[in-house]
Design a protein around this motif. Sequence first.
Motif, PDB file in Angstrom:
ATOM      1  N   LEU A 178      -8.473  -1.456  -3.816  1.00  0.00           N
ATOM      2  CA  LEU A 178      -7.065  -1.194  -4.085  1.00  0.00           C
ATOM      3  C   LEU A 178      -6.218  -2.180  -3.294  1.00  0.00           C
ATOM      4  CD1 LEU A 178      -5.220   0.811  -5.609  1.00  0.00           C
ATOM      5  CD2 LEU A 178      -5.083   2.113  -3.473  1.00  0.00           C
ATOM      6  N   CYS A 179      -5.282  -2.825  -3.951  1.00  0.00           N
ATOM      7  CA  CYS A 179      -4.448  -3.831  -3.283  1.00  0.00           C
ATOM      8  C   CYS A 179      -3.608  -3.178  -2.186  1.00  0.00           C
ATOM      9  CB  CYS A 179      -3.552  -4.542  -4.290  1.00  0.00           C
ATOM     10  SG  CYS A 179      -2.353  -3.486  -5.118  1.00  0.00           S
ATOM     11  N   SER A 180      -3.248  -3.960  -1.199  1.00  0.00           N
ATOM     12  CA  SER A 180      -2.561  -3.428  -0.017  1.00  0.00           C
ATOM     13  C   SER A 180      -1.218  -2.787  -0.364  1.00  0.00           C
ATOM     14  CB  SER A 180      -2.356  -4.546   1.011  1.00  0.00           C
ATOM     15  OG  SER A 180      -1.603  -5.607   0.439  1.00  0.00           O
ATOM     16  N   GLU A 181      -0.500  -3.359  -1.333  1.00  0.00           N
ATOM     17  CA  GLU A 181       0.816  -2.827  -1.696  1.00  0.00           C
ATOM     18  C   GLU A 181       0.687  -1.431  -2.284  1.00  0.00           C
ATOM     19  OE1 GLU A 181       4.859  -2.909  -1.685  1.00  0.00           O
ATOM     20  OE2 GLU A 181       3.503  -4.444  -0.890  1.00  0.00           O
ATOM     21  N   ALA A 182      -0.335  -1.232  -3.126  1.00  0.00           N
ATOM     22  CA  ALA A 182      -0.547   0.081  -3.730  1.00  0.00           C
ATOM     23  C   ALA A 182      -1.083   1.076  -2.696  1.00  0.00           C
ATOM     24  CB  ALA A 182      -1.514  -0.028  -4.890  1.00  0.00           C
ATOM     25  N   ALA A 183      -1.900   0.584  -1.758  1.00  0.00           N
ATOM     26  CA  ALA A 183      -2.487   1.466  -0.747  1.00  0.00           C
ATOM     27  C   ALA A 183      -1.446   2.010   0.220  1.00  0.00           C
ATOM     28  CB  ALA A 183      -3.568   0.719   0.019  1.00  0.00           C
ATOM     29  N   LYS A 184      -0.312   1.305   0.348  1.00  0.00           N
ATOM     30  CA  LYS A 184       0.730   1.753   1.279  1.00  0.00           C
ATOM     31  C   LYS A 184       1.319   3.104   0.881  1.00  0.00           C
ATOM     32  CE  LYS A 184       2.283  -2.829   2.757  1.00  0.00           C
ATOM     33  NZ  LYS A 184       3.427  -3.783   2.744  1.00  0.00           N
TER      34      LYS A 184
ATOM     35  N   GLY B 167       1.419  -2.724  -9.385  1.00  0.00           N
ATOM     36  CA  GLY B 167       2.548  -3.544  -8.958  1.00  0.00           C
ATOM     37  C   GLY B 167       2.135  -4.778  -8.191  1.00  0.00           C
ATOM     38  N   CYS B 168       0.821  -4.997  -8.045  1.00  0.00           N
ATOM     39  CA  CYS B 168       0.324  -6.186  -7.350  1.00  0.00           C
ATOM     40  C   CYS B 168       0.096  -7.292  -8.378  1.00  0.00           C
ATOM     41  CB  CYS B 168      -0.963  -5.860  -6.607  1.00  0.00           C
ATOM     42  SG  CYS B 168      -0.785  -4.544  -5.372  1.00  0.00           S
TER      43      CYS B 168
ATOM     44  N   VAL C 280      -8.079   2.404  -9.521  1.00  0.00           N
ATOM     45  CA  VAL C 280      -6.616   2.424  -9.412  1.00  0.00           C
ATOM     46  C   VAL C 280      -6.110   3.812  -9.042  1.00  0.00           C
ATOM     47  CG1 VAL C 280      -4.441   2.062 -10.659  1.00  0.00           C
ATOM     48  CG2 VAL C 280      -6.377   0.537 -11.045  1.00  0.00           C
ATOM     49  N   GLU C 281      -6.828   4.847  -9.464  1.00  0.00           N
ATOM     50  CA  GLU C 281      -6.397   6.220  -9.187  1.00  0.00           C
ATOM     51  C   GLU C 281      -6.309   6.504  -7.688  1.00  0.00           C
ATOM     52  OE1 GLU C 281     -10.851   6.206  -9.498  1.00  0.00           O
ATOM     53  OE2 GLU C 281      -9.177   5.346 -10.658  1.00  0.00           O
ATOM     54  N   GLU C 282      -6.955   5.683  -6.863  1.00  0.00           N
ATOM     55  CA  GLU C 282      -6.938   5.908  -5.413  1.00  0.00           C
ATOM     56  C   GLU C 282      -5.517   5.835  -4.852  1.00  0.00           C
ATOM     57  OE1 GLU C 282      -9.593   3.228  -3.498  1.00  0.00           O
ATOM     58  OE2 GLU C 282     -11.348   3.861  -4.648  1.00  0.00           O
ATOM     59  N   MET C 283      -4.654   5.077  -5.514  1.00  0.00           N
ATOM     60  CA  MET C 283      -3.291   4.952  -5.013  1.00  0.00           C
ATOM     61  C   MET C 283      -2.531   6.273  -5.085  1.00  0.00           C
ATOM     62  SD  MET C 283      -1.498   2.810  -8.147  1.00  0.00           S
ATOM     63  CE  MET C 283       0.127   2.776  -7.383  1.00  0.00           C
TER      64      MET C 283
END
Length: 274
Positions: free
Chosen positions: A254-260, A167-168, A180-183
């Motif tokens: 991982l982008c901040s939005e996904a990490a949230k 979504g980033c 990406v799986e980290e999200m």
Amino acid sequence: MAEPTTRRRKPDAQLHPRITELSDSEDLPSGDDISQTKPARTRAKIDDEDRTTTGSILVDILRVITFLFLASSSLSYLISGGESFFWGMTNPPNYLKATWWKSKFSGPLYLTPAELSQYDGTDPTKPIYLAINGSIYDVSSNARTYGPGGSYHWFAGCDASRAYVTGCFAEDRTPDMRGVEEMYLPIDDPKIDKFWTKEEFEAMREKELQEALKKVHDGLDHWVKFFKNSKKYAFVGYVKRPKGWPGTEPRRKLCSEAAKGRKRREIPKEGDGK
């Protein structure tokens, strides 16, 4: 000696009765009068037939034109789902697009990322392309969305597979899916993780990883199928990657939005197998 007398031969009434009759009672018709009898009537009849034939041809032509017009309007109405009677469809089916037929006969295109970037909609003379999972699609029919100023312009002119999942849009305009799986993985916390034995913790993490990878696959696959099965967007070709890709590029964070969306594990309760 008496002079010989000249005898006048009388008309042979038996051979030419009509001529004898006319010579005695009426004048013979002139050449013009004879030419205007039966031949004149014949020509008049032919002229009438010509006029009738010409009129019938014009009526037939008008009928054919009317039929073609009504047939075209009806077909346009059916194909467009009631949108237009005159083929003015916003999103015509693929078989009505020149690019679709061109791709069928010329084969798929193979574009490098740099070449693909030229089809982002900023050049009005070129179609708008986007790629997902290496496949390129023509999205020109929805220029309002994918063209400059559109809400999904980030996807135009590139393969932004990663962004479809994270979504980033601005940060992840790349097909590199590593990490990406980290999200979907929980955040490690020693204070909580100590409640599992080493063996239990390793087994749990492996299970979490497999579930996360499946979520990434399913999330991307949803959009892959969306474009593949779309009647609005025609398949164009494939993206050419350099040899050794993606190992030739640094691994992304991982982008901040996904990490949230990541959360810590919960302390196991009694009866949860502990």
